[in-house]
Design an enzyme around this catalytic site. Structure first.
Site, short mmCIF file in Angstrom:
data_model
loop_
_atom_site.label_atom_id
_atom_site.label_comp_id
_atom_site.label_asym_id
_atom_site.label_seq_id
_atom_site.Cartn_x
_atom_site.Cartn_y
_atom_site.Cartn_z
CE LYS A 62 2.29 4.53 8.46
NZ LYS A 62 0.95 4.92 8.92
CG ASP A 103 6.05 3.52 0.69
OD1 ASP A 103 6.37 4.12 1.74
OD2 ASP A 103 4.88 3.44 0.29
CE1 TYR A 134 -3.65 2.54 0.56
CE2 TYR A 134 -2.36 3.31 2.43
CZ TYR A 134 -3.41 3.48 1.54
OH TYR A 134 -4.22 4.60 1.65
#
Length: 432
Positions: free
Chosen positions: A272, A240, A145
């Site tokens: 994050k 990523d 994702y």
């Protein structure tokens, strides 16, 4: 009757003004059932909901709270920054300091551009790769994702090397059709796809160590193959690290796995942890690629709140607090919880598999190694739902999906860890 009446009442209110009552789908508890808990505050490893119930938090805001909630030093940095002004729409020193810290930690990253979300980071990295190569096709892996970007919300087509199909209404077929979706950890499919369409491919994007189908680390040699194949065909490799960045190690998954044979990825995305719980993310990499970004180059990207001084202060303070001792504590806490889970599940004959990426780990309700998305889906999700609620009743808030990583923080003290261990033992007996 619900065991969380205040949360249930808030959910009813929310549904009238927010689709589904939540602002991100996984929060709705749809895969586990029941009432999502509306939290009112957090401190260290703890969260309290609207009904006054206390939980040990194993979600950690889906990764950012590596130091726990309301870390005093981060709070001090945020308070100082906010007192000086929330946002200016001009450059500030704090965004420079945060960029310098990222570049210092991840050796292949020569320059970064700060943005406000992981989705924005991956979207911008894809645009930059297309601008750099002059090509349009992107390769991704099923189960990885990368945010809700149209081109990356694609599901696999009818064959291994076919173009993707829209994975959500509202995603044009033309957007998904520029994406090829491959099975993860499948070098043969990777090589075949690039042999057939290599001249069309601008970039391959991959989670450095996937955590969105549960934790499924790259098999030995897989990252090397990604670098080799993309280099052979003139495509960029985008790693990523929105989830793994600065959580798996001081330099993320790259710091654990090391330099791939053939060289580092061309671009990285971060989020994050580097935002410290605030909306902040980044993408960066080779200086010659980054030089194509406006205002130096023709690839346009902008953001009113990019490099926001308060978010930058939170991210910088968090990274500066991520010392070797912090990573040692993360490893200790996660190992203790995982070992207790294995012991409890094994004693009750519950099939399971635990997989790791640094201190991130997932408990799959199945036997055997999980190498790709098909393997991850082949588990007992109904039993996970029962386990989730058994843990919730005992004061432990797990991610409400069997396809997510469990996150711990350096603030998880012995009391919090013991509550989790006891809850795991009792919950395993309950669902056996």
């Amino acid at each position: 009757m619900t065991d969380a009446p205040a949360s249930a009442a808030l959910l009813d209110r929310a549904r009238t003004v927010i689709p589904g009552g939540v602002n991100s789908p996984v929060r709705a508890f749809r895969s586990v059932g029941g009432t999502p808990r509306f939290m009112t505050r957090g401190q260290g490893p703890w969260m309290w909901d609207a009904d006054g119930q206390r939980y040990v938090d194993l979600v950690c805001s889906w990764g950012p709270m590596i130091l726990g909630h309301a870390d005093p030093e981060v709070l001090e940095a945020v308070t100082e920054a906010a007192a000086a002004g929330f946002s200016f729409g001009t450059p500030t020193e704090r965004e420079v300091l945060l960029a310098e810290e990222i570049v210092r930690r991840v050796e292949p990253v020569e320059q970064v551009r700060l943005v406000s979300s992981g989705t924005e980071a991956t979207m911008s990295a894809i645009r930059l790769a297309r601008g750099f190569t002059g090509r349009s096709v992107v390769v991704k892996f099923a189960g990885c994702y990368h945010g809700h970007v149209d081109a990356l919300l694609a599901s696999a087509g009818s064959g291994v090397a076919t173009f993707g199909l829209p994975d959500s209404p509202g995603v044009p077929a033309s957007a998904a059709g520029e994406t090829i979706v491959l099975p993860y950890n499948d070098i043969e499919a990777l090589e075949a796809t690039f042999a057939e369409r290599g001249t069309e491919i601008a970039a391959l994007i991959t989670e450095a160590a996937p955590g969105n189908m549960g934790v499924v680390p790259p098999a030995p040699g897989f990252t090397d193959a990604l670098r080799r194949v993309t280099s052979e065909h003139g495509a960029l490799l985008i790693s990523d690290e929105v989830m793994t960045g600065f959580r798996c190690s001081p330099a993320g998954w790259y710091g654990l796995e090391g330099m791939p044979q053939g060289g580092a990825p061309d671009l990285f995305t971060f989020g994050k942890v580097m935002g410290g719980g605030f909306p902040a993310a980044a993408f960066g990499g080779r200086a010659d690629v980054m030089a194509l970004l406006a205002p130096e180059g023709p690839v346009y990207q902008a953001g009113t709140l990019s490099g926001n001084p308060v978010a930058s202060a939170a991210g910088l303070a968090t990274l500066q607090r991520c010392t070797p001792e912090v990573y040692d504590r993360l490893a200790e806490v996660s190992s203790t919880i995982a070992e207790a889970t294995t012991e409890a599940f094994s004693s009750h004959g519950i099939p399971h598999r635990i997989q790791w990426a640094g201190s991130m780990f997932s408990v799959f309700f199945r036997e055997g190694e999980v190498r790709d998305y098909d393997d991850a889906r082949d588990q007992d999700s109904e039993r996970f739902g029962r386990f989730f609620h058994a843990m919730l009743r005992r004061g432990v808030h797990l991610p409400p999906s069997c396809f997510e990583s469990w996150f711990v923080s350096a603030a998880h003290d012995d009391e919090a860890v013991q509550i989790v261990v006891d809850a795991v033992r009792e919950s395993a007996a309950e669902i056996a």
